[in-house]
Enzyme design. Structure first.
Site, PDB file in Angstrom:
ATOM      1  N   LYS A  83     -13.829  16.243  99.100  1.00 23.59           N
ATOM      2  CA  LYS A  83     -13.774  15.104  98.189  1.00 23.59           C
ATOM      3  C   LYS A  83     -12.323  14.686  98.044  1.00 23.59           C
ATOM      4  CE  LYS A  83     -17.092  14.772  94.440  1.00 23.59           C
ATOM      5  NZ  LYS A  83     -17.361  15.249  93.085  1.00 23.59           N
TER       6      LYS A  83
HETATM    7  C1  E4P Z   1     -19.612  13.294  91.214  1.00 23.20           C
HETATM    8  O1  E4P Z   1     -19.472  13.802  92.308  1.00 23.20           O
HETATM    9  C2  E4P Z   1     -19.028  13.800  89.978  1.00 23.20           C
HETATM   10  O2  E4P Z   1     -18.944  15.199  90.077  1.00 23.20           O
HETATM   11  C3  E4P Z   1     -19.858  13.528  88.760  1.00 23.20           C
HETATM   12  O3  E4P Z   1     -21.026  12.812  89.069  1.00 23.20           O
HETATM   13  C4  E4P Z   1     -19.091  13.026  87.586  1.00 23.20           C
HETATM   14  O4  E4P Z   1     -19.982  12.838  86.508  1.00 23.20           O
HETATM   15  P1  E4P Z   1     -19.489  12.674  84.996  1.00 23.20           P
HETATM   16  O5  E4P Z   1     -18.944  11.297  84.850  1.00 23.20           O
HETATM   17  O6  E4P Z   1     -20.738  12.868  84.184  1.00 23.20           O
HETATM   18  O7  E4P Z   1     -18.454  13.743  84.780  1.00 23.20           O
END
Ligand code: E4P
Length: 215
Positions: A83
């Site tokens: 990522k």
């Molecule tokens: C995506 O890969 C993120 O880990 C995640 O969906 C973030 O979600 P949040 O905004 O609820 O922290």
């Protein structure tokens, strides 16, 4: 639409896998920190549990550092997807590591333009954060819809991974918006299974079934 679990909790991941509906996992530094485990160990444990793309996030901020970190993380397991956050340095790194065959999930996407740039740089996935946009008073799902439309129009192979989904309705909306994947917290997966009419229906069938001899 494929379903990924957005968690670093191994029990939840095992439960989702046992249900037969988990195609991959996304993690982020906040999710891993909650578990109190070593990052690499947990990512490898997840890779042993789920046969699909497992996103592990880079935390460097400069392009050269991101490239080095992405190479290190990608070498952990063939299913690891790195990522990389949507920044100028991030785009440079995505371009370089994607050319080496490393799969990238571009994270923290908040506009279709950011999604387009990540796709042009070679990202395998882009993650629009729907819930965080909704929190800020925007229509988060619109970014999913627009990104899907742009990728389809220009035949870009990058997949839209709807992220930051907060409830079962978000998952339906992501599917209707054409997202290739939805990554969801385990609690949302458990909610998706449930319906009160299913529960009362089972109760009624069981009560009636008790009136004859079971096979
Ligand atoms: C995506 O890969 C993120 O880990 C995640 O969906 C973030 O979600 P949040 O905004 O609820 O922290």
């Amino acid at each position: 639409m494929r379903i990924f679990l957005d968690t670093a909790n191994i029990e939840d991941i095992r439960r989702g896998v046992a249900m037969g509906v988990v195609d991959g996992v996304t993690t982020n530094p906040s999710l891993v920190a909650k578990e109190g485990v070593e990052y690499r160990d947990r990512v490898l444990e997840i890779c042993e549990t789920v046969d699909g793309p497992i996103s592990a996030e880079c935390i460097s901020t400069e392009a050269d550092d991101l490239v080095a970190e992405a190479r290190r993380i990608a070498a952990w397991h063939p299913n690891v997807v790195v990522k990389i956050a949507m920044t100028e340095a991030g785009l440079q790194a995505i371009k370089r590591v994607s050319a080496e065959g490393i799969k990238v999930n571009t994270t923290l996407i908040f506009s279709a333009n950011q999604a387009l740039l990540a796709a042009r740089a070679g990202a395998t996935f882009v993650s629009p954060f729907v819930g965080r946009l909704n929190d800020a008073g925007q229509d988060g799902m619109e970014i999913v819809r627009e990104s899907v439309a742009v990728f389809e129009t220009y035949h870009l192979p990058t997949q839209v991974l709807a992220a930051s989904l907060r409830g079962p309705r978000d998952v339906t909306e992501a599917a209707l918006a054409g997202a290739h994947i939805a990554t969801i917290p385990p609690a949302v997966l458990y909610q998706m299974v449930q319906h009160p009419l299913t529960d009362t229906g089972i109760e009624r069938f069981l009560a009636d079934a008790s009136k004859y001899t079971p096979v």
